[in-house]
Design a protein around this motif. Structure first.
Motif, PDB file in Angstrom:
ATOM      1  N   ALA A  36      51.481  39.662  45.654  1.00 53.22           N
ATOM      2  CA  ALA A  36      49.471  39.180  46.135  1.00 53.22           C
ATOM      3  C   ALA A  36      48.548  38.983  45.505  1.00 53.22           C
ATOM      4  O   ALA A  36      47.207  38.913  44.742  1.00 53.22           O
ATOM      5  CB  ALA A  36      49.764  37.581  46.591  1.00 53.22           C
ATOM      6  N   GLU A  75      48.131  41.016  41.865  1.00 52.84           N
ATOM      7  CA  GLU A  75      47.761  40.042  40.635  1.00 52.84           C
ATOM      8  C   GLU A  75      46.474  39.730  40.957  1.00 52.84           C
ATOM      9  O   GLU A  75      46.073  39.485  39.449  1.00 52.84           O
ATOM     10  CB  GLU A  75      48.430  38.842  41.103  1.00 52.84           C
ATOM     11  CG  GLU A  75      49.758  38.626  40.852  1.00 52.84           C
ATOM     12  CD  GLU A  75      50.583  38.720  40.072  1.00 52.84           C
ATOM     13  OE1 GLU A  75      50.013  38.842  38.330  1.00 52.84           O
ATOM     14  OE2 GLU A  75      52.201  39.479  39.652  1.00 52.84           O
ATOM     15  N   ASP A  76      45.473  40.088  41.696  1.00 54.54           N
ATOM     16  CA  ASP A  76      43.895  39.384  42.178  1.00 54.54           C
ATOM     17  C   ASP A  76      43.232  40.804  41.515  1.00 54.54           C
ATOM     18  O   ASP A  76      42.237  39.995  40.813  1.00 54.54           O
ATOM     19  CB  ASP A  76      43.897  39.363  43.855  1.00 54.54           C
ATOM     20  CG  ASP A  76      44.260  38.105  44.034  1.00 54.54           C
ATOM     21  OD1 ASP A  76      44.255  36.852  43.353  1.00 54.54           O
ATOM     22  OD2 ASP A  76      44.259  37.160  45.149  1.00 54.54           O
ATOM     23  N   ASP A  97      43.845  40.321  37.470  1.00 48.52           N
ATOM     24  CA  ASP A  97      43.245  39.564  36.655  1.00 48.52           C
ATOM     25  C   ASP A  97      41.055  39.918  37.100  1.00 48.52           C
ATOM     26  O   ASP A  97      41.288  39.985  35.670  1.00 48.52           O
ATOM     27  CB  ASP A  97      43.331  38.312  37.622  1.00 48.52           C
ATOM     28  CG  ASP A  97      44.491  37.183  37.729  1.00 48.52           C
ATOM     29  OD1 ASP A  97      45.149  38.036  36.633  1.00 48.52           O
ATOM     30  OD2 ASP A  97      44.525  36.614  38.939  1.00 48.52           O
ATOM     31  N   SER A 143      42.613  36.134  33.623  1.00 48.29           N
ATOM     32  CA  SER A 143      43.788  35.792  34.218  1.00 48.29           C
ATOM     33  C   SER A 143      44.903  35.828  33.409  1.00 48.29           C
ATOM     34  O   SER A 143      45.869  35.902  32.626  1.00 48.29           O
ATOM     35  CB  SER A 143      43.910  34.569  34.160  1.00 48.29           C
ATOM     36  OG  SER A 143      42.980  33.679  32.966  1.00 48.29           O
ATOM     37  N   ARG A 193      45.304  37.882  31.149  1.00 42.81           N
ATOM     38  CA  ARG A 193      45.662  39.755  30.642  1.00 42.81           C
ATOM     39  C   ARG A 193      45.503  40.838  29.527  1.00 42.81           C
ATOM     40  O   ARG A 193      46.809  41.284  28.472  1.00 42.81           O
ATOM     41  CB  ARG A 193      47.682  40.062  31.502  1.00 42.81           C
ATOM     42  CG  ARG A 193      47.674  39.472  32.951  1.00 42.81           C
ATOM     43  CD  ARG A 193      47.626  40.549  33.873  1.00 42.81           C
ATOM     44  NE  ARG A 193      47.004  39.778  35.660  1.00 42.81           N
ATOM     45  CZ  ARG A 193      48.166  40.234  35.994  1.00 42.81           C
ATOM     46  NH1 ARG A 193      48.901  40.694  35.521  1.00 42.81           N
ATOM     47  NH2 ARG A 193      47.854  39.122  37.122  1.00 42.81           N
ATOM     48  N   ALA A 203      53.887  44.703  37.992  1.00 40.87           N
ATOM     49  CA  ALA A 203      53.743  43.361  38.066  1.00 40.87           C
ATOM     50  C   ALA A 203      53.014  43.433  36.382  1.00 40.87           C
ATOM     51  O   ALA A 203      52.910  42.138  36.195  1.00 40.87           O
ATOM     52  CB  ALA A 203      52.570  43.133  38.324  1.00 40.87           C
TER      53      ALA A 203
END
Length: 293
Positions: A23, A26-27, A30, A35, A37, A76
Motif C-alpha cells: 500500500a 502505491e502511494d 502516485d 494516479s 502512472r 507494482a
C-alpha cells in the motif's frame, strides 16, 4: 534463502507486513507518476513492447537494506518483471557491486527507477550508519536503539533498516509503550506520581521513565520502573546510576550519542544507547540503476 522467494516472502522474513509495504509503495508511485502512472519521457521514446534488462549496483561501500522493498516497487508496475537477487539483506556491499538484475518492459523499469532507488538509498544509508555503531559496541554488552525521530510515512521501513544494520527497535509509537518524560513528570507532580498514574490506567503496558539525575532514577525504581532513559547524563553520572540501580532496571543512555563517544557511554555499563540520528540524519548510500551492457 532460496532465490525463488518472492518479494512478499522476503518482507515477512524481515519482519515487515507485505500489505503495508504494498500500500505504501502505491502511494510513493502516485507521488512520482500521478494516479495515471505516466512517465511522459519514457512513453515518448520507448514503445509499449520494448523490453530491457537493468542492473541495480552500489556506488559506495555500505550495508544492504531494502532490496525486497525495491522489488515491490517494480512488481507494482503493470507489466511482468523478473527480479533476480544478487546480494542479501544485511550484506556488506562494495562500490561497483551488482545487487540485483531486473528484466521487463522498458517503460515499467524506468517509471519505477526513482521510487525504488529513493527507498533503497535511504534504507541502505540507515543500515550502514547503524552497522558502524553496532561494530563499535560489539565488545560491550550494549545495544544501539533507534527512536521515534523518523520520516513521516517511512517509520516501519526505517526501523527495519536499523534492524538490518544490527540495531534494535525501541517503541514504534505512542501506543505500544508508555514513556514518562519531563512534561509528564511536571504535570503529575513527580516521577513516582506519573508512574503510578500510567500504571493505574494501563496495567498491561510497558512503562519507560526518562530521568535526569540519580535521585530521579532511584525514585523511579522505587515506584516500580524497570526501564530508565538516562537523558543527557555524563558518563560519570551514568556510572553512578548503573552502580546504584544494579539489575533492578534496564538502563538506556540517550542524548547526543555519536560514533565518537558511543564506546565511552557503553563502558559505563548501560544496556542501551539510543541514537535519533540513525533515522533522522543518516546520509543515503548511493545506489544506481543502469541498462545492462
Amino acid at each position: 534463502m532460496s532465490e525463488d522467494w518472492n518479494a512478499a516472502a522476503r518482507l515477512v522474513a524481515g519482519g515487515l507486513d507485505p500489505q503495508y509495504v504494498f500500500a505504501a509503495v502505491e502511494d510513493y508511485l502516485d507521488e512520482d507518476l500521478s494516479s495515471d502512472r505516466r512517465d511522459v519521457t519514457s512513453e515518448s521514446i520507448f514503445g509499449p513492447e520494448h523490453g530491457s534488462v537493468v542492473v541495480i549496483a552500489a556506488r559506495a561501500d555500505g550495508v544492504l537494506a531494502g532490496l525486497p522493498v525495491a522489488h515491490t516497487v517494480f512488481e507494482a508496475m503493470p507489466g511482468d518483471i523478473e527480479f533476480t537477487y544478487l546480494a542479501g539483506e544485511g550484506a556488506r556491499i562494495r562500490e561497483g557491486q551488482v545487487l540485483a538484475r531486473v528484466a521487463g518492459k522498458t517503460r515499467d523499469l524506468l517509471a519505477a527507477e526513482r521510487t525504488a532507488l529513493n527507498l533503497l538509498c535511504r534504507l541502505c544509508g540507515i543500515a550502514t550508519h547503524t552497522r558502524r555503531f553496532a561494530d563499535l559496541l560489539a565488545d560491550w554488552n550494549t545495544a544501539v536503539l533507534d527512536t521515534r525521530k523518523t520520516t513521516p510515512g517511512l517509520r516501519a521501513l526505517e526501523k527495519y533498516a536499523v534492524r538490518v544494520g544490527g540495531g534494535e527497535n525501541k517503541r514504534f509509537g505512542l501506543y505500544d509503550v508508555a514513556m514518562i518524560k519531563d512534561n509528564h513528570k511536571e504535570a503529575a507532580g513527580s516521577v513516582s506520581a506519573a508512574f503510578h498514574a500510567v500504571r493505574s490506567a494501563e496495567p498491561e503496558v510497558d512503562i519507560q521513565v526518562e530521568v535526569e539525575t540519580i535521585d530521579e532514577a532511584m525514585e523511579a525504581v522505587a515506584a516500580g520502573a524497570t526501564f530508565l532513559l538516562c537523558d543527557n547524563m555524563s558518563p560519570k553520572e551514568l556510572s553512578e546510576v548503573v552502580d546504584a540501580v544494579g539489575d533492578r532496571a534496564q538502563l538506556e543512555a540517550t542524548g547526543n550519542i555519536t560514533l565518537a563517544n558511543a564506546v565511552e557511554y557503553a563502558a559505563t555499563g548501560v544496556d542501551f544507547v539510543s541514537v535519533g540520528a540513525l533515522t533522522h540524519s543518516s546520509p543515503i548510500l548511493d545506489i544506481g540503476l543502469d541498462f545492462e551492457e
